[in-house]
Design an enzyme around this catalytic site. Structure first.
Site, mmCIF file in Angstrom:
data_model
loop_
_atom_site.group_PDB
_atom_site.id
_atom_site.type_symbol
_atom_site.label_atom_id
_atom_site.label_comp_id
_atom_site.label_asym_id
_atom_site.label_seq_id
_atom_site.Cartn_x
_atom_site.Cartn_y
_atom_site.Cartn_z
ATOM 1 N N ASP A 159 -44.136 18.033 40.850
ATOM 2 C CA ASP A 159 -45.672 18.758 40.961
ATOM 3 C C ASP A 159 -45.617 19.849 39.644
ATOM 4 O O ASP A 159 -45.932 19.871 38.367
ATOM 5 C CB ASP A 159 -45.570 18.667 42.206
ATOM 6 C CG ASP A 159 -45.890 17.350 43.005
ATOM 7 O OD1 ASP A 159 -46.772 17.040 43.237
ATOM 8 O OD2 ASP A 159 -45.253 18.007 43.650
ATOM 9 N N HIS A 187 -46.149 18.972 49.346
ATOM 10 C CA HIS A 187 -46.340 17.927 47.644
ATOM 11 C C HIS A 187 -47.012 17.067 48.770
ATOM 12 O O HIS A 187 -47.288 15.932 49.303
ATOM 13 C CB HIS A 187 -44.966 16.988 47.808
ATOM 14 C CG HIS A 187 -44.779 16.164 47.496
ATOM 15 N ND1 HIS A 187 -45.285 15.746 45.398
ATOM 16 C CD2 HIS A 187 -44.837 14.071 47.462
ATOM 17 C CE1 HIS A 187 -45.237 14.661 45.075
ATOM 18 N NE2 HIS A 187 -45.546 13.399 46.361
HETATM 19 P P1 NAX Z 1 -40.541 1.598 47.593
HETATM 20 O O1 NAX Z 1 -41.039 1.028 48.089
HETATM 21 O O2 NAX Z 1 -40.554 1.128 45.526
HETATM 22 O O3 NAX Z 1 -38.641 1.963 47.892
HETATM 23 C C1 NAX Z 1 -38.581 2.399 48.770
HETATM 24 C C2 NAX Z 1 -37.108 1.917 49.582
HETATM 25 O O4 NAX Z 1 -36.926 2.223 50.362
HETATM 26 C C3 NAX Z 1 -37.869 0.302 50.097
HETATM 27 O O5 NAX Z 1 -36.961 -0.253 48.677
HETATM 28 C C4 NAX Z 1 -37.474 0.166 50.820
HETATM 29 O O6 NAX Z 1 -36.653 -0.956 51.636
HETATM 30 C C5 NAX Z 1 -36.475 1.768 51.506
HETATM 31 N N1 NAX Z 1 -36.621 2.106 52.557
HETATM 32 C C6 NAX Z 1 -37.607 1.576 53.458
HETATM 33 N N2 NAX Z 1 -36.908 2.580 54.448
HETATM 34 C C7 NAX Z 1 -35.615 2.616 54.342
HETATM 35 C C8 NAX Z 1 -34.849 3.498 55.384
HETATM 36 N N3 NAX Z 1 -35.453 3.619 56.647
HETATM 37 N N4 NAX Z 1 -33.303 3.580 55.488
HETATM 38 C C9 NAX Z 1 -33.274 3.189 53.973
HETATM 39 N N5 NAX Z 1 -34.170 3.087 52.710
HETATM 40 C C10 NAX Z 1 -35.551 2.409 53.234
HETATM 41 O O7 NAX Z 1 -40.413 3.437 46.878
HETATM 42 P P2 NAX Z 1 -40.700 4.647 46.017
HETATM 43 O O8 NAX Z 1 -41.434 4.073 44.384
HETATM 44 O O9 NAX Z 1 -39.013 4.017 45.387
HETATM 45 O O10 NAX Z 1 -40.414 5.672 46.226
HETATM 46 C C11 NAX Z 1 -39.986 6.187 47.672
HETATM 47 C C12 NAX Z 1 -40.742 7.275 48.106
HETATM 48 O O11 NAX Z 1 -40.831 8.639 47.028
HETATM 49 C C13 NAX Z 1 -41.731 6.897 48.662
HETATM 50 O O12 NAX Z 1 -42.146 6.756 50.258
HETATM 51 C C14 NAX Z 1 -43.441 7.980 48.261
HETATM 52 O O13 NAX Z 1 -44.093 8.546 48.719
HETATM 53 C C15 NAX Z 1 -42.481 8.790 47.428
HETATM 54 N N6 NAX Z 1 -42.389 9.291 46.541
HETATM 55 C C16 NAX Z 1 -42.427 10.934 46.799
HETATM 56 C C17 NAX Z 1 -42.672 11.632 45.757
HETATM 57 C C18 NAX Z 1 -41.753 13.711 45.127
HETATM 58 O O14 NAX Z 1 -42.353 13.492 44.435
HETATM 59 N N7 NAX Z 1 -41.724 13.630 46.340
HETATM 60 C C19 NAX Z 1 -43.143 11.560 44.233
HETATM 61 C C20 NAX Z 1 -43.432 10.228 43.170
HETATM 62 C C21 NAX Z 1 -42.977 9.141 45.169
HETATM 63 O O15 NAX Z 1 -44.736 9.126 45.169
#
Ligand code: NAX
Length: 330
Positions: A159, A187
């Site tokens: 952000d 966020h």
């Molecule tokens: P993806 O869905 O591409 O990847 C997430 C991965 O996490 C998947 O491979 C899944 O198998 C794995 N996963 C799920 N549960 C798990 C667990 N208990 N232990 C280990 N791995 C697990 O998502 P991606 O685009 O990489 O985003 C990841 C997270 O970042 C999401 O929650 C998303 O909303 C968040 N974000 C946060 C941002 C921020 O500024 N704080 C911005 C970007 C993003 O939106």
């Protein structure tokens, strides 16, 4: 050669990690003389996908990458770990309500907090990216009572950087010309990106742009940027820019803000100590400085307009509602 540091990344087969891991292995965060061991956590069904990523990491022949530990066991991933990126989270599924999302992520992050408490290095730095990031940070920290609450922060740098990019574009300036951006609060779309103290080439930003642009363009554009990226990318959320923000935040937290590209300050969601009247214990994004030893200090006594105070309260209120929804897991 220095002793390798242990770096854990969760959600390691996901799209943010697909950008992040390669930057970690290249030395961008911990320095180009600091070997690392990557400890990669995924859910069991994603271990195949993770294996593909491990193969690609090996195919890069990074000199600093001294080991890779792929696993579906948090106790293995976090064993004696020095730095942790909690990226993995459950995305919002069709028909899922906000409270359902809070609840299922709360379960993931409470389990990971307990695992960190049991096996992490006591000086670990844990950066929470998975959404809802601030409340997930709260859950993780509360489930790791033996670790200092200062070991945890949630990511605000995406952000912060979005705000810098937008202001620089508006003023025909470069990102490096913009100083003292602030993102307050959660966020989420309630966050408050604040230009009150920002400067462009040393000139007050508020003397270069009008109030209407700030209230009707700048603030909502930063607040809704994530949704806009999803729309433009045909359903895919911010990934490379999120990984970049994780790099920026962890690097500044590790080497200190003075030596980073953000020598003014960065925005970082840390546990509130009551600064600016924000309720103690919430993970709230503040402007902070970090010492070369990694000590984080909230910038104090910044002037706030009535508009700023109101925006800061609104985003605090949302964090309280999120906390209350998962109170039973704290
Ligand atoms: P993806 O869905 O591409 O990847 C997430 C991965 O996490 C998947 O491979 C899944 O198998 C794995 N996963 C799920 N549960 C798990 C667990 N208990 N232990 C280990 N791995 C697990 O998502 P991606 O685009 O990489 O985003 C990841 C997270 O970042 C999401 O929650 C998303 O909303 C968040 N974000 C946060 C941002 C921020 O500024 N704080 C911005 C970007 C993003 O939106």
């Amino acid at each position: 050669m220095k002793t390798p540091v242990n770096v854990a990344v969760t959600g390691a087969a996901g799209q943010i990690s697909y950008s992040l891991l390669f930057r970690l292995a290249s030395g961008e965060v911990f320095g180009n003389d600091q070997p690392i061991i990557l400890r990669l956590l995924e859910v069991t069904p994603a271990l195949h996908r993770l294996n593909g990523v491990v193969m690609e990491l090996n195919d890069c022949a990074y000199h600093l990458l001294q080991g890779i530990v792929p696993t579906d066991d948090a106790l293995v991933a976090f064993d004696k770990v020095d730095y942790v990126f909690l990226v993995g989270a459950k995305p919002r599924g069709p028909g899922m309500k906000r409270n359902d999302l809070l609840e299922c992520n709360a379960e993931i992050f409470s389990a990971q907090g307990k695992a960190l408490n049991a096996v992490a290095n006591p000086n670990v730095k844990v950066l929470i990216t998975g959404n809802p990031a601030n409340t997930n940070a709260l859950i993780t920290q509360r489930n790791a009572p033996d670790l200092d609450p200062k070991c945890f922060s949630a990511m605000s740098m995406l952000d912060h950087n979005r705000g810098i990019g937008l202001l620089a574009e508006k003023c025909n300036a470069r990102a490096e010309d913009v100083r003292n951006m602030i993102v307050w609060g959660n966020h989420s779309e309630s966050q408050y990106p604040d230009l009150t103290h920002a400067t462009v080439k040393g000139v007050s930003a508020l003397s270069l742009v009008n109030d209407e642009w700030v209230a009707n363009e700048f603030v909502p554009t930063v607040q809704h940027r994530g949704a806009k990226v999803i729309e433009e990318r045909g359903g895919l959320s911010s990934a490379a820019s999120a990984a970049n923000a994780a790099v920026c935040q962890m690097r500044s937290w590790t080497i200190g803000t003075a030596k980073s590209d953000w020598s003014d300050w960065i925005s970082m969601a840390v546990i509130s100590d009551g600064s600016y009247g924000i309720e103690k214990g919430l993970f709230y994004s503040f402007p902070v400085k970090v010492s070369p030893e990694g000590e984080v200090t909230i910038i104090q006594d910044l002037e706030r307009s009535e508009f700023s105070r109101q925006c800061m309260l609104e985003t605090e209120q949302e964090l309280k509602i999120e906390r209350d929804a998962i109170a039973h897991l704290l």
